[in-house]
Enzyme design. Structure first.
Site, mmCIF file in Angstrom:
data_model
loop_
_atom_site.group_PDB
_atom_site.id
_atom_site.type_symbol
_atom_site.label_atom_id
_atom_site.label_comp_id
_atom_site.label_asym_id
_atom_site.label_seq_id
_atom_site.Cartn_x
_atom_site.Cartn_y
_atom_site.Cartn_z
ATOM 1 N N HIS A 124 -2.520 -0.834 -3.405
ATOM 2 C CA HIS A 124 -3.655 0.079 -3.189
ATOM 3 C C HIS A 124 -3.409 1.348 -3.993
ATOM 4 O O HIS A 124 -2.321 1.900 -3.971
ATOM 5 C CB HIS A 124 -3.780 0.432 -1.705
ATOM 6 C CG HIS A 124 -4.176 -0.743 -0.861
ATOM 7 N ND1 HIS A 124 -3.999 -0.779 0.489
ATOM 8 C CD2 HIS A 124 -4.745 -1.936 -1.200
ATOM 9 C CE1 HIS A 124 -4.442 -1.941 0.960
ATOM 10 N NE2 HIS A 124 -4.897 -2.663 -0.047
ATOM 11 N N SER A 184 0.852 -1.184 0.000
ATOM 12 C CA SER A 184 0.000 0.000 0.000
ATOM 13 C C SER A 184 0.891 1.238 0.000
ATOM 14 O O SER A 184 1.705 1.392 -0.909
ATOM 15 C CB SER A 184 -0.920 -0.066 1.224
ATOM 16 O OG SER A 184 -1.828 0.995 1.225
ATOM 17 N N ASP A 238 -4.564 -4.822 5.560
ATOM 18 C CA ASP A 238 -4.937 -5.672 4.435
ATOM 19 C C ASP A 238 -3.764 -6.617 4.167
ATOM 20 O O ASP A 238 -2.608 -6.228 4.275
ATOM 21 C CB ASP A 238 -5.213 -4.791 3.207
ATOM 22 C CG ASP A 238 -5.911 -5.558 2.084
ATOM 23 O OD1 ASP A 238 -6.407 -6.672 2.346
ATOM 24 O OD2 ASP A 238 -5.966 -5.037 0.959
#
Lengths: 261, 191
Positions: free
Chosen positions: B42, B15, B135
């Site tokens: 992301h 991310s 995540d």
């Protein structure tokens, strides 16, 4: 299991893309505290209400108003003018989920002066989603993002003109709904029911395997008039379908196509 | 790790800070690499393919956005498209869906890792790198359950340590490595 569901209930999920269906089934099993697939299969075939919930879970989709604003912008620039030449415009939003897209299209047509001579058929397999779509009530928290989308999509008014806020919800203007017909329709087993100038079917095909995608695109094709338009989702294409040659790109990037013949 | 296992795919989740980490990680890897490398980074949904072109300009291996129903082949880095979850089908093609966000994310690392674990089983390598949410932690657990290899970037080295930390805290990470050692490990098993 999906095969026996098809035989008993007539809902056919056997040609859905497996990885996504599997994920949804697992989610449903966790939600219902079902420990394994045999138990699930048994419950599904015994209990109609349980089965109904299962179907809802498997077919629910989420979307937003003016999702992918550039798609709507392209509709305004490339499609609207040609739609305006028809005395009467029939639009089909196939897989309308909870209706965000339907109201987006209605707003767009209204701003382009076409809503009065248009009828929008909004269909989905999922009854619960359809019910929400009919109500046209959305969460107030979503409005900030939707307003931004609307502006990026080339919206001509203030987005808040189209709804009224009450408590934590907003209700979309009734005048938008005048020419919308909400109805259940299952793209997998139901047939074409009219001839449309514009069909929008976004992020529905990705849930299907290649054979089913091909079948559904053929169904959409048969439901369009010549020179009618088809709008797909951002990552969807006609690349692998039999009818590819019968369509022409209107906007390749935004996945808008026209039926040539 | 046992001497020789025929690996089939590498999945990577990252991310915040991911672009730099991916650039460093992929630096020594070329298109001769035998396995597909499948990445969830992301990303903002407004930019449709900027990430791919920036990463390609800095890499030697082929970079491309994963397409729906695309056949997965080696020597390619596939990046999950913005605003869709990326999944692996049994026939080694990609699936996409627009289901609700998972861990506040779409694409979600957990979704990719869990579906990849289903398909590739113990022939999968899963790597969690820099990021500032959790995540990927559940996904690492899924890969571990099918006896795939699980790797986290050394949090001390990560620009944003929260994500590798969250993966490590699950207790399902086999190895904690720097980007440099992950690259060598990949070259070792994939060339």
């Amino acid at each position: 299991m999906l095969e026996s569901i098809r035989m008993v209930y007539g809902y056919d999920f056997t040609e859905y893309a497996e990885a996504s269906v599997k994920r949804r089934i697992q989610h449903f099993m966790r939600l219902k505290d079902v420990k394994d697939v045999p138990v699930l299969a048994k419950l599904l075939l015994q209990d109609d209400k349980f089965f109904e919930e299962f179907v809802q879970e498997l077919s629910v989709t989420v979307t937003e108003m003016f999702r992918d604003p550039t798609f709507y912008k392209s509709l305004r620039q490339n499609v609207v003018k040609r739609l305006a030449t028809y005395p009467f415009i029939k639009v089909w939003i196939a897989g309308c989920a909870t209706g965000e897209e339907v109201y987006s299209i209605a707003i767009l047509l209204k701003e382009e002066g076409l809503l009065n001579k248009a009828i929008i058929y909004a269909t989905d397999i999922n009854q619960k989603s359809l019910q929400k779509a009919m109500e046209g009530i959305y969460q107030v928290e979503s409005m900030k993002a939707y307003t931004l989308n609307y502006q990026k999509a080339g919206g001509l008014a203030a987005f808040s003109d189209y709804y009224i806020s009450k408590y934590d919800g907003v209700l979309f203007d009734k005048s938008l709904r005048q020419n919308i017909v909400f109805s259940p329709h299952n793209l997998v087993v139901d047939r074409s029911f009219n001839e449309f100038q514009l069909i929008i079917c976004r992020n529905v095909l990705i849930y299907f395997n290649q054979q089913l995608q091909n079948k559904v695109i053929t169904l959409l094709y048969e439901s369009m008039c010549t020179f009618g338009f088809l709008g797909l989702g951002n990552k969807e294409s006609l690349l692998f379908c039999d009818k590819r040659a019968n369509f022409e790109d209107v906007d390749r990037r935004e996945k808008i196509f026209m039926k040539k013949n | 790790m046992e001497a020789r296992r025929q690996y089939e795919a590498v999945v990577i989740g990252t991310s915040a800070g991911g672009l730099y980490a991916l650039t460093d990680l992929l630096q020594p890897i070329t298109s001769q690499f035998l396995l597909p490398i499948i990445v969830v980074q992301h990303r903002s949904k407004g930019q449709r393919d900027l990430l791919e072109s920036v990463l390609q300009s800095k890499s030697r291996i082929k970079i491309k956005q994963a397409d729906e129903k695309e056949k997965i082949v080696g020597g390619t880095v596939y990046i999950a498209p913005p605003d869709y979850h990326l999944l692996i089908e049994r026939d080694r093609t990609f699936g996409l869906n627009a289901d609700a966000v998972v861990q506040f994310s779409r694409p979600s690392i957990d979704v990719l890792f869990e579906s990849a674990a289903d398909v590739y089983k113990d022939k999968l390598i899963g790597i969690v790198m820099t990021g500032s949410n959790s995540d990927g932690a559940a996904g690492i657990g899924a890969i571990r359950r099918v006896e795939g290899v699980t790797i986290a970037q050394e949090p001390a080295e990560a620009q944003f340590p929260l994500m590798p930390d969250a993966a490590i805290k699950t207790g399902h990470v086999d190895r904690i490595m720097t980007l440099k050692t992950i690259s060598s490990f990949l070259l070792d098993i994939g060339t």
